[in-house]
Motif scaffolding. Structure first.
Motif, mmCIF file in Angstrom:
data_model
loop_
_atom_site.group_PDB
_atom_site.id
_atom_site.type_symbol
_atom_site.label_atom_id
_atom_site.label_comp_id
_atom_site.label_asym_id
_atom_site.label_seq_id
_atom_site.Cartn_x
_atom_site.Cartn_y
_atom_site.Cartn_z
ATOM 1 N N SER A 1 33.547 37.707 41.292
ATOM 2 C CA SER A 1 32.947 38.957 41.768
ATOM 3 C C SER A 1 33.211 39.166 43.251
ATOM 4 C CB SER A 1 31.447 39.001 41.467
ATOM 5 O OG SER A 1 30.765 38.034 42.228
ATOM 6 N N ARG A 2 33.245 38.086 44.014
ATOM 7 C CA ARG A 2 33.564 38.203 45.444
ATOM 8 C C ARG A 2 35.016 38.606 45.642
ATOM 9 N NH1 ARG A 2 30.365 32.846 47.230
ATOM 10 N NH2 ARG A 2 28.295 33.784 47.321
ATOM 11 N N LYS A 3 35.886 38.057 44.814
ATOM 12 C CA LYS A 3 37.304 38.398 44.924
ATOM 13 C C LYS A 3 37.529 39.861 44.570
ATOM 14 C CE LYS A 3 39.137 34.357 45.876
ATOM 15 N NZ LYS A 3 39.941 34.050 47.015
ATOM 16 N N GLN A 4 36.736 40.386 43.643
ATOM 17 C CA GLN A 4 36.891 41.781 43.240
ATOM 18 C C GLN A 4 36.620 42.726 44.406
ATOM 19 O OE1 GLN A 4 38.757 41.727 40.669
ATOM 20 N NE2 GLN A 4 37.588 43.110 39.414
ATOM 21 N N GLU A 5 35.784 42.305 45.350
ATOM 22 C CA GLU A 5 35.467 43.144 46.498
ATOM 23 C C GLU A 5 36.617 43.163 47.488
ATOM 24 O OE1 GLU A 5 31.876 41.434 47.973
ATOM 25 O OE2 GLU A 5 30.765 41.903 46.143
ATOM 26 N N LYS A 6 37.506 42.194 47.396
ATOM 27 C CA LYS A 6 38.630 42.095 48.310
ATOM 28 C C LYS A 6 39.793 42.917 47.791
ATOM 29 C CE LYS A 6 37.291 37.631 50.057
ATOM 30 N NZ LYS A 6 37.644 36.244 50.250
ATOM 31 N N PHE A 7 40.771 43.041 48.633
ATOM 32 C CA PHE A 7 41.967 43.799 48.317
ATOM 33 C C PHE A 7 42.761 43.134 47.195
ATOM 34 C CE2 PHE A 7 46.532 44.351 48.975
ATOM 35 C CZ PHE A 7 46.621 45.721 48.819
ATOM 36 N N ILE A 8 43.163 43.932 46.233
ATOM 37 C CA ILE A 8 44.072 43.471 45.186
ATOM 38 C C ILE A 8 45.344 44.297 45.339
ATOM 39 C CG2 ILE A 8 44.483 43.263 42.717
ATOM 40 C CD1 ILE A 8 41.485 42.999 42.336
ATOM 41 N N SER A 9 46.449 43.605 45.533
ATOM 42 C CA SER A 9 47.728 44.289 45.752
ATOM 43 C C SER A 9 48.134 45.062 44.494
ATOM 44 C CB SER A 9 48.801 43.284 46.143
ATOM 45 O OG SER A 9 48.968 42.337 45.111
ATOM 46 N N ASN A 10 49.006 46.030 44.689
ATOM 47 C CA ASN A 10 49.453 46.877 43.577
ATOM 48 C C ASN A 10 50.139 46.072 42.477
ATOM 49 O OD1 ASN A 10 48.462 49.177 44.784
ATOM 50 N ND2 ASN A 10 50.404 49.706 45.763
ATOM 51 N N ASP A 11 50.909 45.051 42.856
ATOM 52 C CA ASP A 11 51.615 44.267 41.843
ATOM 53 C C ASP A 11 50.645 43.476 40.977
ATOM 54 O OD1 ASP A 11 50.994 42.581 43.992
ATOM 55 O OD2 ASP A 11 53.042 41.852 44.269
ATOM 56 N N ILE A 12 49.626 42.884 41.579
ATOM 57 C CA ILE A 12 48.629 42.135 40.806
ATOM 58 C C ILE A 12 47.741 43.100 40.024
ATOM 59 C CG2 ILE A 12 46.675 40.541 40.955
ATOM 60 C CD1 ILE A 12 49.519 39.291 41.415
ATOM 61 N N GLN A 13 47.413 44.249 40.604
ATOM 62 C CA GLN A 13 46.619 45.248 39.883
ATOM 63 C C GLN A 13 47.362 45.725 38.632
ATOM 64 O OE1 GLN A 13 43.315 46.249 40.624
ATOM 65 N NE2 GLN A 13 43.586 46.918 38.517
ATOM 66 N N ALA A 14 48.677 45.872 38.740
ATOM 67 C CA ALA A 14 49.474 46.276 37.571
ATOM 68 C C ALA A 14 49.346 45.233 36.460
ATOM 69 C CB ALA A 14 50.936 46.473 37.962
ATOM 70 N N ALA A 15 49.356 43.953 36.830
ATOM 71 C CA ALA A 15 49.207 42.883 35.834
ATOM 72 C C ALA A 15 47.806 42.907 35.232
ATOM 73 C CB ALA A 15 49.498 41.523 36.473
ATOM 74 N N VAL A 16 46.787 43.099 36.061
ATOM 75 C CA VAL A 16 45.400 43.177 35.575
ATOM 76 C C VAL A 16 45.261 44.343 34.597
ATOM 77 C CG1 VAL A 16 43.024 43.718 36.274
ATOM 78 C CG2 VAL A 16 44.344 42.003 37.535
ATOM 79 N N ASP A 17 45.791 45.488 34.959
ATOM 80 C CA ASP A 17 45.729 46.654 34.071
ATOM 81 C C ASP A 17 46.424 46.369 32.741
ATOM 82 O OD1 ASP A 17 44.401 48.012 36.101
ATOM 83 O OD2 ASP A 17 46.189 49.132 36.746
ATOM 84 N N TYR A 18 47.564 45.700 32.811
ATOM 85 C CA TYR A 18 48.303 45.356 31.596
ATOM 86 C C TYR A 18 47.468 44.427 30.714
ATOM 87 C CZ TYR A 18 52.046 43.936 28.482
ATOM 88 O OH TYR A 18 52.797 43.695 27.355
ATOM 89 N N ILE A 19 46.850 43.434 31.326
ATOM 90 C CA ILE A 19 46.001 42.501 30.573
ATOM 91 C C ILE A 19 44.901 43.265 29.845
ATOM 92 C CG2 ILE A 19 44.273 40.662 30.790
ATOM 93 C CD1 ILE A 19 46.023 39.601 33.182
#
Length: 132
Positions: free
Chosen positions: A17-35
């Motif tokens: 939950s703490r990590k979610q408050e931090k910046f997530i780069s577009n490349d990692i966000q794309a992977a999260v969205d895919y998951i």
């Protein structure tokens, strides 16, 4: 032993939950969205690395740095969350495991227990006891 697993899980959840408050780069966000869009499939780390445009080793490293979980832990956590709804709707353990892309119901049960401290059957009994 169950208490230590629960404490580990809660610490991981807090870290997540703490990590979610931090910046997530577009490349990692794309992977999260895919998951999340493909949670019912057998999601390959090679495919996720491709989606993010990174090498496999760089993808795993960057994912873990930004989210606080390995990609496999993240995938399995969300598969377990999805499985709770399937089990609650009356699906049996084997059908739930297969629908979520687990290779066997035994592997699914061990992953489920790792995240919840309960087997899928114990979870269902506890859920019924709590009136859900």
């Amino acid at each position: 032993h169950a208490a230590s697993v629960l404490i580990y899980f809660l610490n991981q959840l807090i870290a997540f939950s703490r990590k979610q408050e931090k910046f997530i780069s577009n490349d990692i966000q794309a992977a999260v969205d895919y998951i999340l869009e493909n949670i019912y499939d057998n999601v390959s780390l090679d495919v996720l690395a491709g989606v993010s445009g990174l090498s496999l080793s760089r993808f795993k490293q960057k994912f873990c740095q930004q989210l606080g979980f390995t990609p496999r832990e993240y995938i399995n956590f969300h598969k377990v969350e999805a499985s709770k709804a399937l089990l609650g709707s009356g699906k049996n353990v084997t059908d739930t495991a297969m629908e979520l892309g687990f290779s066997t119901s035994n592997y699914f049960s061990s992953v489920f227990k790792r995240f919840t401290t309960l087997s899928p059957s114990e979870y269902l009994k506890a859920d019924k006891t709590n009136g859900n």
